[in-house]
Enzyme design. Structure first.
Site, short mmCIF file in Angstrom:
data_model
loop_
_atom_site.label_atom_id
_atom_site.label_comp_id
_atom_site.label_asym_id
_atom_site.label_seq_id
_atom_site.Cartn_x
_atom_site.Cartn_y
_atom_site.Cartn_z
CG HIS A 198 7.33 -7.91 -0.24
ND1 HIS A 198 6.64 -8.14 0.81
CD2 HIS A 198 8.65 -8.57 -0.28
CE1 HIS A 198 7.69 -8.96 1.44
NE2 HIS A 198 8.78 -9.32 0.69
CB THR A 243 6.47 -8.31 9.93
OG1 THR A 243 6.77 -8.97 9.16
CG2 THR A 243 7.63 -7.79 10.99
CG ASP A 294 -0.27 -0.17 2.45
OD1 ASP A 294 0.78 0.82 2.62
OD2 ASP A 294 -0.54 -0.97 3.30
#
Length: 238
Positions: A113, A181, A98
């Site tokens: 990513h 995470t 995002d």
């Protein structure tokens, strides 16, 4: 200044309070799809329409006016600004695709990513800003003969972006903060060890502990624990 180079790793947990789903559930499904179908090069070759549709929905969700950076995103951006103003270094590595860190004001950021709001040329590997729906008929603007585009997402089996820059930052860190995470997916799962080898203090900010070898851990909603911890660093610096 107690810490000179602060390196932060963020995962899905920091964006959950902004309305972004954490993507992979306890059954290993990604938003009700098998990982192999929507997050691998093989899945894209097998059923590109499914993959385009999957990321189109996520891209549209991200641009919903209700989805905004939360207090954790804002606290990181504010800390970066004040820390660098004092002459410190700050590197934000995010596993998220995002744009909430960017919208909050973060600057020195590595989206390892990829990003939802861009598309990738399948021949040149160049990224192009992309905010609408993406399909097999769309073409790049970088090649003499325009080529097909795919989601600009690092799938399983692919090498994350700027990995050397990530490891270089970790090798010079004196504070490493892991936020939201699980720490189970490599290569990001190995970042803690690299930071420890560099002699950095290591801190986990999460809903619950993920492992036992962090120097410190603070647990609860990201919007609460991130702001509280960064405020404590500001107090020490002040």
């Amino acid at each position: 200044m107690k810490f000179k180079h602060v390196v932060v790793l963020t995962g899905a947990g920091i964006s959950a309070e902004s309305g972004i789903r954490t993507f992979r559930d306890q059954n290993g499904l990604w938003e009700d799809h098998r990982i192999e179908d929507v997050a691998t090069p093989e899945g894209f070759l097998r059923n590109p329409d499914l993959v385009y549709s999957f990321y189109n929905l996520r891209r549209a969700q991200l641009q919903d006016p209700a989805v905004e950076p939360n207090l954790a995103h804002l606290a990181l951006a504010e800390f970066e600004a004040s820390h660098t103003a004092r002459g410190g270094q700050f590197t934000l590595i995010t596993q998220n695709v995002d744009d909430l860190h960017r919208r909050a004001g973060s600057r020195n950021m590595i989206p390892m990513h990829g990003q939802l709001l861009s598309a990738l040329c399948t021949r040149s590997g160049l990224s192009h800003p992309w905010h609408g729906a993406l399909s097999a008929s769309d073409r790049c603007r970088c090649c003499d003969t325009p080529q097909p585009l795919r989601p600009d997402i690092v799938w399983f089996g692919e090498v994350p972006y700027q990995l050397d820059n990530c490891f270089n930052a970790l090798a010079t860190a004196d504070l490493f903060i892991s936020i939201g995470t699980s720490g189970k997916v490599y290569p990001a799962a190995g970042f803690l060890g690299v930071a420890q080898d560099a002699g950095a203090m290591t801190v986990e900010l999460n809903m619950e502990p993920t492992r036992e070898d962090f120097d410190q851990g603070y647990y609860g909603p990201a919007s609460q624990v991130v702001a509280e911890f960064l405020n404590s660093l500001e107090d020490q610096a002040g």
